[in-house]
Design an enzyme around this catalytic site. Sequence first.
Site, PDB file in Angstrom:
ATOM      1  N   PHE A 192      -9.908   7.611  -7.430  1.00 16.63           N
ATOM      2  CA  PHE A 192     -10.225   8.320  -6.177  1.00 16.63           C
ATOM      3  C   PHE A 192      -9.490   7.653  -5.023  1.00 16.63           C
ATOM      4  O   PHE A 192      -9.475   6.421  -4.909  1.00 16.63           O
ATOM      5  CB  PHE A 192     -11.737   8.304  -5.892  1.00 16.63           C
ATOM      6  CG  PHE A 192     -12.063   8.975  -4.588  1.00 16.63           C
ATOM      7  CD1 PHE A 192     -12.184  10.349  -4.519  1.00 16.63           C
ATOM      8  CD2 PHE A 192     -12.189   8.233  -3.416  1.00 16.63           C
ATOM      9  CE1 PHE A 192     -12.431  10.983  -3.300  1.00 16.63           C
ATOM     10  CE2 PHE A 192     -12.439   8.852  -2.193  1.00 16.63           C
ATOM     11  CZ  PHE A 192     -12.564  10.236  -2.145  1.00 16.63           C
ATOM     12  N   TRP A 193      -8.905   8.485  -4.153  1.00 12.96           N
ATOM     13  CA  TRP A 193      -8.256   7.961  -2.950  1.00 12.96           C
ATOM     14  C   TRP A 193      -8.603   8.891  -1.790  1.00 12.96           C
ATOM     15  O   TRP A 193      -8.254  10.071  -1.820  1.00 12.96           O
ATOM     16  CB  TRP A 193      -6.742   7.903  -3.159  1.00 12.96           C
ATOM     17  CG  TRP A 193      -6.015   7.106  -2.145  1.00 12.96           C
ATOM     18  CD1 TRP A 193      -6.524   6.092  -1.358  1.00 12.96           C
ATOM     19  CD2 TRP A 193      -4.631   7.228  -1.791  1.00 12.96           C
ATOM     20  NE1 TRP A 193      -5.546   5.577  -0.559  1.00 12.96           N
ATOM     21  CE2 TRP A 193      -4.375   6.252  -0.800  1.00 12.96           C
ATOM     22  CE3 TRP A 193      -3.588   8.048  -2.217  1.00 12.96           C
ATOM     23  CZ2 TRP A 193      -3.131   6.078  -0.222  1.00 12.96           C
ATOM     24  CZ3 TRP A 193      -2.347   7.870  -1.640  1.00 12.96           C
ATOM     25  CH2 TRP A 193      -2.119   6.901  -0.663  1.00 12.96           C
TER      26      TRP A 193
ATOM     27  N   TYR B 249       0.854  -1.195   0.000  1.00 17.16           N
ATOM     28  CA  TYR B 249       0.000   0.000   0.000  1.00 17.16           C
ATOM     29  C   TYR B 249       0.888   1.242   0.000  1.00 17.16           C
ATOM     30  O   TYR B 249       1.927   1.257   0.675  1.00 17.16           O
ATOM     31  CB  TYR B 249      -0.894  -0.012   1.249  1.00 17.16           C
ATOM     32  CG  TYR B 249      -2.119   0.862   1.143  1.00 17.16           C
ATOM     33  CD1 TYR B 249      -3.170   0.518   0.301  1.00 17.16           C
ATOM     34  CD2 TYR B 249      -2.226   2.043   1.882  1.00 17.16           C
ATOM     35  CE1 TYR B 249      -4.297   1.315   0.205  1.00 17.16           C
ATOM     36  CE2 TYR B 249      -3.359   2.849   1.783  1.00 17.16           C
ATOM     37  CZ  TYR B 249      -4.387   2.477   0.938  1.00 17.16           C
ATOM     38  OH  TYR B 249      -5.503   3.270   0.849  1.00 17.16           O
TER      39      TYR B 249
ATOM     40  N   ASN C 236     -22.153  -4.594  -2.792  1.00 22.34           N
ATOM     41  CA  ASN C 236     -22.417  -5.041  -1.420  1.00 22.34           C
ATOM     42  C   ASN C 236     -21.230  -4.790  -0.495  1.00 22.34           C
ATOM     43  O   ASN C 236     -21.261  -5.146   0.675  1.00 22.34           O
ATOM     44  CB  ASN C 236     -22.789  -6.530  -1.384  1.00 22.34           C
ATOM     45  CG  ASN C 236     -21.632  -7.401  -1.810  1.00 22.34           C
ATOM     46  OD1 ASN C 236     -20.917  -7.052  -2.749  1.00 22.34           O
ATOM     47  ND2 ASN C 236     -21.421  -8.517  -1.153  1.00 22.34           N
TER      48      ASN C 236
HETATM   49  N1  LIG Z   1      -9.732   4.537  -2.779  1.00 22.08           N
HETATM   50  C1  LIG Z   1     -10.179   4.732  -1.548  1.00 22.08           C
HETATM   51  O1  LIG Z   1     -10.037   5.793  -0.975  1.00 22.08           O
HETATM   52  C2  LIG Z   1     -10.891   3.607  -0.889  1.00 22.08           C
HETATM   53  C3  LIG Z   1     -11.591   3.807   0.302  1.00 22.08           C
HETATM   54  C4  LIG Z   1     -12.276   2.736   0.868  1.00 22.08           C
HETATM   55  C5  LIG Z   1     -12.217   1.493   0.267  1.00 22.08           C
HETATM   56  N2  LIG Z   1     -11.497   1.335  -0.870  1.00 22.08           N
HETATM   57  C6  LIG Z   1     -11.434   0.064  -1.587  1.00 22.08           C
HETATM   58  O2  LIG Z   1     -12.746  -0.286  -1.940  1.00 22.08           O
HETATM   59  C7  LIG Z   1     -12.868  -1.686  -1.984  1.00 22.08           C
HETATM   60  C8  LIG Z   1     -14.022  -2.103  -1.082  1.00 22.08           C
HETATM   61  O3  LIG Z   1     -13.683  -1.788   0.252  1.00 22.08           O
HETATM   62  P1  LIG Z   1     -14.689  -2.154   1.446  1.00 22.08           P
HETATM   63  O4  LIG Z   1     -14.048  -1.867   2.737  1.00 22.08           O
HETATM   64  O5  LIG Z   1     -15.996  -1.537   1.138  1.00 22.08           O
HETATM   65  O6  LIG Z   1     -14.729  -3.732   1.202  1.00 22.08           O
HETATM   66  P2  LIG Z   1     -15.559  -4.897   1.885  1.00 22.08           P
HETATM   67  O7  LIG Z   1     -16.733  -4.370   2.607  1.00 22.08           O
HETATM   68  O8  LIG Z   1     -14.589  -5.776   2.570  1.00 22.08           O
HETATM   69  O9  LIG Z   1     -16.108  -5.654   0.582  1.00 22.08           O
HETATM   70  C9  LIG Z   1     -15.267  -6.224  -0.372  1.00 22.08           C
HETATM   71  C10 LIG Z   1     -16.050  -6.318  -1.673  1.00 22.08           C
HETATM   72  O10 LIG Z   1     -15.208  -6.758  -2.711  1.00 22.08           O
HETATM   73  C11 LIG Z   1     -15.895  -7.777  -3.443  1.00 22.08           C
HETATM   74  N3  LIG Z   1     -14.899  -8.668  -4.049  1.00 22.08           N
HETATM   75  C12 LIG Z   1     -13.895  -9.326  -3.452  1.00 22.08           C
HETATM   76  N4  LIG Z   1     -13.181 -10.024  -4.348  1.00 22.08           N
HETATM   77  C13 LIG Z   1     -13.768  -9.812  -5.553  1.00 22.08           C
HETATM   78  C14 LIG Z   1     -13.511 -10.248  -6.875  1.00 22.08           C
HETATM   79  N5  LIG Z   1     -12.486 -11.072  -7.151  1.00 22.08           N
HETATM   80  N6  LIG Z   1     -14.342  -9.826  -7.866  1.00 22.08           N
HETATM   81  C15 LIG Z   1     -15.370  -9.012  -7.594  1.00 22.08           C
HETATM   82  N7  LIG Z   1     -15.662  -8.554  -6.369  1.00 22.08           N
HETATM   83  C16 LIG Z   1     -14.875  -8.944  -5.357  1.00 22.08           C
HETATM   84  C17 LIG Z   1     -16.732  -8.477  -2.401  1.00 22.08           C
HETATM   85  O11 LIG Z   1     -17.753  -9.183  -3.031  1.00 22.08           O
HETATM   86  P3  LIG Z   1     -18.351 -10.560  -2.421  1.00 22.08           P
HETATM   87  O12 LIG Z   1     -19.280 -10.145  -1.321  1.00 22.08           O
HETATM   88  O13 LIG Z   1     -19.007 -11.172  -3.575  1.00 22.08           O
HETATM   89  O14 LIG Z   1     -17.170 -11.353  -1.897  1.00 22.08           O
HETATM   90  C18 LIG Z   1     -17.236  -7.265  -1.620  1.00 22.08           C
HETATM   91  O15 LIG Z   1     -18.296  -6.657  -2.292  1.00 22.08           O
HETATM   92  C19 LIG Z   1     -11.514  -2.239  -1.569  1.00 22.08           C
HETATM   93  O16 LIG Z   1     -10.760  -2.462  -2.740  1.00 22.08           O
HETATM   94  C20 LIG Z   1     -10.916  -1.108  -0.782  1.00 22.08           C
HETATM   95  O17 LIG Z   1      -9.500  -1.153  -0.746  1.00 22.08           O
HETATM   96  C21 LIG Z   1     -10.841   2.354  -1.458  1.00 22.08           C
END
Ligand SMILES: NC(=O)c1ccc[n+]([C@@H]2O[C@H](COP(=O)([O-])OP(=O)(O)OC[C@H]3O[C@@H](n4cnc5c(N)ncnc54)[C@H](OP(=O)(O)O)[C@@H]3O)[C@@H](O)[C@H]2O)c1
Length: 404
Positions: free
Chosen positions: A327-328, A92, A207
């Site tokens: 976006f970050w 990261y 989700n």
């Molecule tokens: N850029 C930013 O500022 C920022 C901020 C927050 C989060 N994020 C990113 O956003 C993403 C989601 O974060 P979160 O905390 O909301 O996650 P989370 O609640 O842990 O959920 C993970 C999600 O990813 C899906 N997933 C996992 N592996 C997958 C695959 N191979 N193909 C398709 N879908 C898949 C899961 O689907 P299933 O339920 O089907 O397993 C679930 O919907 C992460 O990548 C995180 O690093 C980025």
Amino acid sequence: MISTLRTRHLFFALNRQLLGLTLGQGQVHNFATSSITSGNRAIVYTSNGDPSSVLYAQTFPNLPPPPPNTVNVKFLLSPINPADINVIEGVYPTKPVPSHSLSTSGKGSKDSSLFVGGNEGLAEVVDVGPGITGLQQRDWVVMTKPQSGTWISSKNVSAQDILKVPRSGLSEAQAATMTVNPPTAYNMLHDYVELGEGDWVVQNGANSAVGQAVIQIAAAKGLQTINFVRQRDQIDHLKEHLLGLGATHVVTYEELCGKSFRDKVKEWTGGKNIRLGLNCVSGKTTTFMARLLGQDAHLVSYGAMSKEPLSLPTSLFIFKNLTCHGFWQSRWYLRRTPKERERLFKTLASLMCNGKLKGPEHEVLVVSGTDEDNQASLKIRDTMARLARGKFGKKLLLKIEETL
Ligand SMILES: NC(=O)c1ccc[n+]([C@@H]2O[C@H](COP(=O)([O-])OP(=O)(O)OC[C@H]3O[C@@H](n4cnc5c(N)ncnc54)[C@H](OP(=O)(O)O)[C@@H]3O)[C@@H](O)[C@H]2O)c1
């Protein structure tokens, strides 16, 4: 007798495998041991790697009273977010700073680099140092400094690295998860295109915690959302849940890639341009999702859960004037003023207090005060291994109690 021995052998072998303790030929990892048996406890690591191998629990001496402009806080709940795993793996971009203030006679002493896991969390003020105004005992605060090391029972934190949040109207889980996912959802819905009531947004990973916040914040603004999720056994149950949060349509990636899906979307939108797409998955299905976007649309990528690249037809740029962004939320915090940050938290807290933004479905993993450090380490490593296998459908929140 033989079967008992075999069973016992299998039990130990399985246990070692399950807990990720076997390193190589005959080598078995010993957890760091500390002579300190009661006090402040943290989930720490000294080198990057697979969290199920490098994390361990360690008890440290209790903290001194907070120095000037510092607050002593007790952590109530700290999420395990996907990015926290990436930080421990060392992949990261934001790196944590070593926790030199934790001293112990065990591994990770002042001399070596000891890192406490965790980026966000909810804590309660226990004591305030000289010079602190506007904060008192029992206030709830969230961390505003990235990678502040929140998988710990208590800590002395600088007043400028925390923000007070209301105790009433918010659940602990809502407050503990309010600095990463809800702001990401809110900002992506507001920063790229001006959307008004009745406008449409498409998103994948719907989700996820961010996805569920997008659905709710969009619904509160009167926006309509088309949400893509992975197929699963109980897909109707998931669809119902997301529709209950305010999603307009919930669709699997198989349906998205189906032949007549674009016609169906035209029917839903009445041909209205979809001008915002949110992507946290990438890979082939995101190409299909991008094709649903209309003229002058924006595709905002904030994650890559599929670990596949993002590939888009050139025609979308030429003929539809598509704009892509990354976006970050960490960058947002760096570039915005404390006032803007405060305004954002107020808006989110108000949505939460008004029942328009629910906390994520979650499980709490308690590292109990009666667990010894070795037991706590096994618990954490086992959890990390299960997390990597996708064994939790819900957000996982840590509660780390002081060692008794
Ligand atoms: N850029 C930013 O500022 C920022 C901020 C927050 C989060 N994020 C990113 O956003 C993403 C989601 O974060 P979160 O905390 O909301 O996650 P989370 O609640 O842990 O959920 C993970 C999600 O990813 C899906 N997933 C996992 N592996 C997958 C695959 N191979 N193909 C398709 N879908 C898949 C899961 O689907 P299933 O339920 O089907 O397993 C679930 O919907 C992460 O990548 C995180 O690093 C980025």
